[in-house]
Design an enzyme around this catalytic site. Structure first.
Site, PDB file in Angstrom:
ATOM      1  N   VAL A   1      -4.021  -3.214   2.059  1.00  0.00           N
ATOM      2  CA  VAL A   1      -3.083  -3.170   0.969  1.00  0.00           C
ATOM      3  C   VAL A   1      -1.967  -4.519   0.857  1.00  0.00           C
ATOM      4  CG1 VAL A   1      -1.088  -1.477  -0.052  1.00  0.00           C
ATOM      5  CG2 VAL A   1      -2.913  -0.912   1.170  1.00  0.00           C
TER       6      VAL A   1
ATOM      7  N   LYS B   1      -4.220  -2.505  -3.709  1.00  0.00           N
ATOM      8  CA  LYS B   1      -5.035  -2.257  -2.528  1.00  0.00           C
ATOM      9  C   LYS B   1      -6.401  -2.741  -2.646  1.00  0.00           C
ATOM     10  CE  LYS B   1      -6.850   1.635   0.053  1.00  0.00           C
ATOM     11  NZ  LYS B   1      -6.209   3.002   0.535  1.00  0.00           N
TER      12      LYS B   1
ATOM     13  N   ASP C   1      -7.095  12.974   2.983  1.00  0.00           N
ATOM     14  CA  ASP C   1      -6.470  11.943   3.769  1.00  0.00           C
ATOM     15  C   ASP C   1      -5.028  12.059   4.021  1.00  0.00           C
ATOM     16  OD1 ASP C   1      -6.598  10.375   5.955  1.00  0.00           O
ATOM     17  OD2 ASP C   1      -6.953   8.706   4.970  1.00  0.00           O
TER      18      ASP C   1
END
Ligand SMILES: *[C@@H]1O[C@H](CO)[C@@H](O)[C@H](O)[C@H]1NC(C)=O
Ligand SMILES: *[C@@H]1O[C@H](CO)[C@@H](O)[C@H](O)[C@H]1NC(C)=O
Ligand SMILES: *[C@@H]1O[C@H](CO)[C@@H](O)[C@H](O)[C@H]1NC(C)=O
Ligand SMILES: *[C@@H]1O[C@H](CO)[C@@H](O)[C@H](O)[C@H]1NC(C)=O
Ligand SMILES: *[C@@H]1O[C@H](CO)[C@@H](O)[C@H](O)[C@H]1NC(C)=O
Ligand SMILES: *[C@@H]1O[C@H](CO)[C@@H](O)[C@H](O)[C@H]1NC(C)=O
Ligand SMILES: *[C@@H]1O[C@H](CO)[C@@H](O)[C@H](O)[C@H]1NC(C)=O
Ligand SMILES: *[C@@H]1O[C@H](CO)[C@@H](O)[C@H](O)[C@H]1NC(C)=O
Length: 803
Positions: A532, A546, A638
Site C-alpha cells: 500500500v 494498493k 482477514d
C-alpha cells in the site's frame, strides 16, 4: 466435398439443437383459434426465442401468456413476460384464443364467456404473429399493426418496448401467483419515473429514495414526453434523465426489466452458458427499504438466508397468519380517552412516511407531549442530526415501512397504554421476535437458477455420427465454430464504463496513479494482497493505493470483484474510490486514514476505554453490513487490527474487504473455498480443520480482535503468564480469558487480571463484561456457537442503550 458434407451435417445438427422442440405454428389466421386443451397449440417466434400460449397458473387455471422459450422447455422453468388475463385465469377445458372473422381477437373461458379481447375491427386478412422481440402483434398481411402486446405490459419490459405515459409495470402478487400485485412502476405527475406501493387507500413511493428531492435524486421534471426504454446492450433510460447501465453493459443479450413480486425492480440478463437469468442491476440493494413489505405495525429486518423477515411490534399481533402484508394489530385498546398513554423507546427503528407533520428543534419531552395530545398519533420518530445540529420529531398517524437499521442513529417511540407498559418492557426483546413466519413463499433470491437442459438422445446420436463420419475436418470446423461463437466477450472498455454509472467508483490509469504516488515511493503498509502506498490524486484527495501482487487473477475475475467492492458503502468500511487494471498491473484506490490502523493505535496506547468500545461496535457494524446488507454476501477473511483504520473521530473503518473470494449467498458451504486465508492468530479453526467456510470465520477473528483491544495483548504472540503447552498460540488468549472468567466466582478481581493495565482501571464494568462476553462467544471453537455479526451488534447496542 468433405467440407460440404461436414457443413451439411453441422447444419442439421444445429437445427436439431436450436429448433423449438414442441411446435411449429408461426401465426394464427382469421377464423382459427388456439385451445387450452391442446398443449401443442403454441405460437413460436421465428427464431424460437419466445412462445405464446396457454400457461398453467393454478389448478385447472390458465392464462394466455408469452414466455421466454430459449431451449428450456420445462414449463415450471418458463419465464413469463406478458399475460392477457392475469387477474382472470380461464378453465383448462374449452377455453380458446380465437381470431374472429371481424378482426377481433378474443379469449373465451369454458367456451362461453369472453373474458378478454383486443376490440379490433378489420375486414382485411389478419394474422397474429409473435416476433423474436417478444411482441405479439395483430397485423394485416401488408404488415400494418392493429394491436400489439408491447402496448399493454404486465410486470416486464423487454428491450425496445416503450414504457409510456399510458402504461405501467405492475408486479405479480407473489412468485407463484401472477395476478396483479401492489407494486407499480410508472411516470407520476411531475414526469418522474417512480416505484410505488399502491394498495387500497395507501400509496407510498419508494424509488427514487423518497427522502431526496427530485434534484438530489438527479431526476429531471421538465421533460414531459414520459418515455422509458431498455436496449439489448443493457442501457435503461427514461425521459426524466434516469439512466442505468447493467453490470454486463455492452453485450448484446436477451434482457428483461421486471418489477418482481417483492417490489424490487430488477434488470436481468440471460446467461447463455449457465442457462439462467442473472441480475445485472436492481433498484434497491437493501430489501427492507421497499415499502409495504410487512404491512402496518410491523418491522422488516434483513436475514441473510432468505432475504428478509417481518415481525410485529411489541404488544402487537399478526392480523392474518398467512399474509404479512395485512400487518399487525395492537393487543391492547388504543382508543383515545379511555386510556392514559405512555411512550416506549425502540432504538434504531425507523418508520417511513405517514407523518402527521414534521417538527424541528423540538426537545424529546416536547415531542412526547405533542404525540400524547394528538388522538391520531401512534408514536413518533425522533432523531438528532449531528451535522445539522437540530432534532427532528415526526409524529406518525400510521406505522408503515418499519425497518431496523443498525446504523440508524434515531429511535422510535411507540405509544402504549400506561397499564400495559411494565408488561411490555419486561418482555423486552422476546415479544418482538415472536411470529417470525414470513409469507409462505419466502422472498426472491437474487438469481433464478434454471436446470441445464440435458443433451437429448437424438443429439447424442448425431454427435457420435459426426465424429464417426466426419473425421478431423469436421471436428476442425466445429472447433472453429465454437471458438467463433464463444469468444466475442464484451469489450473491456464498455465493461468498465458501467461502474461509473452505479457509484462514484472509477477506473484510474496506471500513469495517473504513478503520478499520484510519486512513482510508488511512500510505502505505508504491506499485506497479504499487496503493497500500500500513500498518494495524492489529481483532485487533491489523499488516497491509499494498493498495488496487488501480479498475476493474482485474470482481468475478468478482477473486474467482477472490483465491481462488487465498488458498490459497498458503509460508514464503518473504507470507501473505495476506484481501481486500475492495465496489463499485469492491478491497483485499488481507497480513502486514506490519517489516524492509522487500530494496531498502531493500540501499540501507541492512544485509545481510552470509550474509544475502544466505540471501535468494537463500529467494526461489528461494518462487518455486519458486509455479511448481510450488501447485494452480494462478502466475507472478509482477514479481520485483524492492521486492517481496521480509525478516522479523525476514532470511528473504525474496516479495510481490505472483498479481496477474498466472493461467495454468493446459498453457496456458503462451497468446497472450492479451500485456499487458506487470513493471518495466524486470527484464523478460525475451520481453516485448520478444512471445514466449510462461512461468515462465522470473520466472527471468530472479530472476537480475537476485541479480546486484544480489551487485554492489550497480541493474539499472535500469545499470553505469557499461562502455559498451555501444545495449543496453537492464538487459542491461548481466548482460553486464558475464558479461564479467568470462569474462575470469577473464586477471584473477584478477574477483570483486573485481564484488562489492559494501560486503561488504569478506567472503564465501565458492566459494559466491559458484556464486551468480553460477546468476544468470547464470537471466538467459540464451534462455528454454530458463535453469534452472527448482526447479533453481536445487537448485544453491544443493548448494552449501550441501558446505560
Ligand atoms: C398448430 O400445430 C399443430 C401441430 O403442428 C396442429 O395440430 C394445430 O392445428 C396447429 N394450430 C393452429 C392454430 O394452426
Ligand atoms: C392470487 O391472488 C389473488 C388475490 O389475492 C387471489 O384472488 C387468487 O385466488 C390467487 N390465485 C392463486 C392461483 O392462488
Ligand atoms: C384505509 O381504509 C381503511 C378502511 O377502509 C381504514 O381502516 C384505514 O385507516 C385507511 N387507511 C388510511 C391510511 O387512510
Ligand atoms: C448507454 O448509457 C451510457 C451512459 O449510461 C451512455 O454513455 C451510452 O451512450 C448509452 N448507450 C446507448 C447505446 O444508448
Ligand atoms: C425528452 O426525453 C426524450 C426521451 O428521452 C428525448 O428524446 C427528448 O429529446 C427530450 N426532450 C427534451 C426537450 O429534452
Ligand atoms: C388470510 O389471507 C388469505 C389470503 O389473503 C385469505 O384467503 C384468508 O381468508 C385470510 N384469513 C383470515 C382469517 O382472514
Ligand atoms: C434549529 O436550531 C439550530 C441551532 O439553534 C438552527 O441553526 C436551525 O436553523 C434550527 N432549525 C430549524 C428548522 O428551525
Ligand atoms: C410458523 O409456521 C409453521 C409452519 O409453517 C407453524 O407450525 C407455526 O405455528 C408458525 N408460527 C407462527 C407463530 O405462526
Amino acid at each position: 466435398m468433405k467440407y460440404f458434407m461436414g457443413t451439411l451435417i453441422l447444419f442439421v445438427l444445429f437445427s436439431a439443437l436450436f429448433a423449438p422442440a414442441t411446435s411449429t405454428n408461426r401465426t394464427l389466421s382469421k377464423g382459427l383459434s388456439l385451445s387450452s386443451e391442446n398443449p401443442e397449440d403454441v405460437l413460436t417466434s421465428p427464431k424460437g426465442v419466445f412462445s405464446a400460449g396457454f400457461y398453467p397458473v393454478g389448478d385447472n387455471a390458465y392464462c394466455f401468456a408469452i414466455w421466454f422459450a430459449s431451449r428450456t422447455s420445462r414449463s415450471q422453468d418458463r419465464t413469463v413476460v406478458w399475460m392477457a388475463n392475469r387477474d382472470q385465469p380461464v378453465n383448462g377445458m374449452k377455453s380458446k384464443l380465437s381470431l374472429l372473422r371481424n378482426g377481433n381477437l378474443i379469449l373465451t373461458d369454458a367456451g362461453k364467456f369472453t373474458i378478454w379481447e383486443t376490440n379490433t375491427v378489420s375486414i382485411s386478412s389478419l394474422e397474429l404473429h409473435l416476433y423474436d422481440t417478444g411482441n405479439l402483434v395483430l397485423r394485416t398481411l401488408g404488415g400494418e399493426s392493429l394491436w400489439e402486446s408491447f402496448d399493454f405490459p404486465t410486470d416486464t419490459l423487454l428491450p425496445q418496448q416503450l414504457l409510456t405515459r399510458n402504461t405501467m409495470l405492475v408486479s405479480s402478487r407473489s412468485q407463484s401467483n401472477y395476478s396483479s400485485g401492489f407494486y407499480k412502476l410508472l411516470f407520476v405527475n411531475d414526469n418522474v419515473l417512480c416505484l410505488l406501493y399502491d394498495r387500497a387507500n395507501i400509496s407510498s413511493p419508494y424509488w427514487p429514495a423518497p427522502w431526496l428531492t427530485r434534484e438530489q435524486a438527479k431526476r429531471f421534471v421538465y421533460n414531459s414526453s414520459r418515455i422509458a426504454v431498455l436496449d439489448s446492450y443493457g442501457n435503461f433510460s427514461s425521459s426524466d434523465k434516469f439512466t442505468v447501465s447493467s453490470t454486463d453493459y455492452g453485450k448484446f443479450l436477451h434482457r428483461r426489466l421486471t418489477l418482481d413480486s417483492d417490489g424490487n425492480l430488477r434488470l436481468y440478463s440471460w446467461d447463455e452458458e449457465g442457462e439462467m437469468w442473472v441480475v445485472s442491476w436492481q433498484a434497491w440493494q437493501v430489501p427492507c427499504i421497499i415499502h409495504g413489505v410487512c404491512g402496518a405495525n410491523s418491522i422488516c429486518s434483513y436475514v441473510p438466508d432468505n432475504g428478509r423477515k417481518c415481525s410485529c411490534l411489541r404488544g402487537y399481533k399478526m392480523i392474518n397468519h398467512t399474509d404479512w402484508s395485512q400487518g399487525c394489530e395492537p393487543e391492547f385498546d388504543l382508543s383515545f380517552g379511555k386510556n392514559k398513554f405512555d411512550l416506549m423507546q425502540l432504538s434504531h427503528l425507523e418508520f417511513y412516511g405517514f407523518d402527521y407533520d414534521s417538527y424541528h428543534n423540538y426537545t424529546l419531552a416536547e415531542c412526547k407531549q405533542l404525540c400524547l395530545e394528538l388522538p391520531e398519533c401512534k408514536g413518533f420518530q425522533y432523531s438528532f442530526s449531528l451535522e445539522a445540529t437540530h432534532s427532528s420529531c415526526f409524529p406518525k398517524t400510521l406505522l408503515m415501512n418499519g425497518h431496523r437499521w443498525p446504523s440508524f442513529e434515531g429511535s422510535f417511540y411507540l405509544r402504549v397504554p400506561k397499564t400495559n407498559l411494565p408488561n411490555l418492557l419486561s418482555n423486552a426483546n422476546l415479544a418482538e421476535n415472536i411470529g417470525l413466519n414470513c409469507s409462505s413463499e419466502g422472498p426472491l433470491l437474487l438469481e433464478r437458477v434454471y436446470l441445464k437442459n440435458r443433451v437429448n438422445g437424438t443429439v447424442k446420436f448425431m454427435l457420435w455420427f459426426v465424429c464417426g463420419l466426419g473425421g478431423l475436418e469436421i471436428v476442425g470446423i466445429f472447433l472453429v465454430w465454437c471458438i467463433l461463437i464463444r469468444t466475442p466477450k464484451s469489450s473491456r472498455a464498455d465493461k468498465q464504463g458501467y461502474l461509473l454509472a452505479i457509484t462514484g467508483f472509477r477506473k484510474f490509469t496506471y500513469s495517473e496513479l504513478k503520478k499520484a504516488t510519486k512513482g510508488f515511493t511512500e510505502e505505508i503498509g504491506r499485506g497479504a494482497g499487496g503493497i500500500v502506498y500513500k498518494g495524492v490524486l489529481a483532485d487533491n484527495r489523499v488516497a491509499a493505493i494498493k498495488q496487488l501482487y501480479e498475476a493474482n487473477q485474470g482481468e475478468e475475475v478482477f473486474l467482477a470483484e472490483v465491481n462488487i467492492i465498488g458498490r459497498i458503502n458503509h460508514m464503518n468500511l473504507i470507501e473505495m474510490w476506484g481501481y486500475c487494471a492495465e496489463g499485469k498491473q492491478r491497483l485499488l484506490v481507497s480513502e486514506y486514514m490519517e489516524n492509522g490502523s487500530l494496531a498502531d493505535n493500540l501499540s501507541s496506547n492512544s485509545l481510552d476505554w470509550k474509544k475502544r468500545f466505540e471501535i468494537a461496535l463500529g467494526t461489528a457494524k461494518g462487518l455486519s453490513y458486509l455479511h448481510e446488507e450488501c447485494l452480494e454476501w462478502v466475507l472478509h477473511c482477514d479481520v485483524k487490527p492492521e486492517n481496521i483504520f480509525l478516522d479523525s473521530n476514532y470511528q473504525p473503518k474496516v479495510a481490505d474487504f472483498g479481496l477474498s473470494k466472493l461467495q454468493s449467498r446459498g453457496e456458503a458451504n462451497n468446497p472450492n473455498f479451500s485456499r487458506m486465508r487470513g493471518t495466524r492468530g486470527y484464523m478460525a479453526p475451520e481453516w485448520v480443520f478444512n471445514l466449510p467456510i462461512t461468515s462465522k470465520v470473520d466472527v471468530y477473528s472479530y472476537g480475537i480482535v476485541v479480546l486484544e483491544m480489551v487485554t492489550g495483548k497480541d493474539a499472535a504472540k500469545g499470553v505469557h503468564d499461562i502455559d498451555s503447552g501444545e495449543q496453537p498460540q492464538h487459542k491461548r488468549l481466548v482460553s486464558w480469558v475464558r479461564e479467568k472468567k470462569n474462575g470469577a466466582a473464586l477471584t473477584e478481581s478477574w477483570l483486573e487480571d485481564i484488562i489492559d493495565p494501560r486503561l488504569k482501571g478506567k472503564y465501565d464494568v458492566q459494559k466491559m463484561e458484556t464486551l468480553i462476553g460477546v468476544a468470547l462467544q464470537c471466538a467459540e471453537e464451534e462455528k454454530d456457537a458463535r453469534p452472527s455479526m448482526r447479533e453481536a451488534v445487537e448485544m453491544l447496542l443493548a448494552q449501550e442503550n441501558d446505560s
